[in-house]
Scaffold this active site. Sequence first.
Site, PDB file in Angstrom:
ATOM      1  N   HIS A 265       0.231  -5.409   7.489  1.00 34.41           N
ATOM      2  CA  HIS A 265       0.042  -4.457   6.396  1.00 34.41           C
ATOM      3  C   HIS A 265      -0.583  -5.129   5.175  1.00 34.41           C
ATOM      4  CE1 HIS A 265       0.742  -0.277   5.950  1.00 34.41           C
ATOM      5  NE2 HIS A 265       1.840  -0.304   5.212  1.00 34.41           N
TER       6      HIS A 265
ATOM      7  N   ASN B 189       3.073   2.363  -0.863  1.00 39.94           N
ATOM      8  CA  ASN B 189       3.137   3.822  -0.988  1.00 39.94           C
ATOM      9  C   ASN B 189       2.754   4.350  -2.365  1.00 39.94           C
ATOM     10  OD1 ASN B 189       4.020   3.569   1.600  1.00 39.94           O
ATOM     11  ND2 ASN B 189       6.075   4.347   1.220  1.00 39.94           N
TER      12      ASN B 189
ATOM     13  N   ASP C 226      -5.449  -2.061   6.203  1.00 36.94           N
ATOM     14  CA  ASP C 226      -5.191  -2.271   7.628  1.00 36.94           C
ATOM     15  C   ASP C 226      -5.402  -0.948   8.378  1.00 36.94           C
ATOM     16  OD1 ASP C 226      -2.677  -1.614   6.070  1.00 36.94           O
ATOM     17  OD2 ASP C 226      -1.906  -1.297   8.080  1.00 36.94           O
TER      18      ASP C 226
END
Length: 186
Positions: A20, A66, A91
């Site tokens: 990530h 997020n 990613d």
Amino acid sequence: MKYLIVGLGNIGPEYMNTRHNIGFMVVDELAKKNNTSFESGRYAFKSDFKYKGRQIHLIKPTTYMNLSGKAVNYWMKELKVPKENVLVIVDDLALPFGNQRMRAKGSSAGHNGLKSIEQLTGGNNYARLKFGIGDDFPKGRQVDFVLSEFTEGEFAELPLKIGKSCDMVLSFCTTGVMRTMSQFND
């Protein structure tokens, strides 16, 4: 001309070498290659350098994935960088490991970092460089996969792949998204 290059990832040592965080890894390498380092700024670690007459600003949002849109929106406005000069490095599960694709715009494809950017900057009309991390995980284990570290074999290939990403970023800033796509996309 000013450019804002956004590497997506999560802060903290537990996320450092995870799939990530490939966006962080790419902008870290860009900073290293251009003899600059990151400083703590509002919502992000920030660095900048000049390349072929362009002012290139790098950020690594400190908002966690997020909420990446908070950092992108803030720095776009703070630096007065138009949306067409923003590139987000992210990613991508849909691409095989190491494959890279630049797009002028597109959907978030379920990626929470991209969703946040779309919501806070007013749409998906910004360039993104998708870095393939593969999809080698059992059904329902996507979160575990993206937050896991690269395999030993993948780590061995990362420097070359990240180098290509750096070349793609500099091409985006000098020749534009379309020429970069035709020259580099896998």
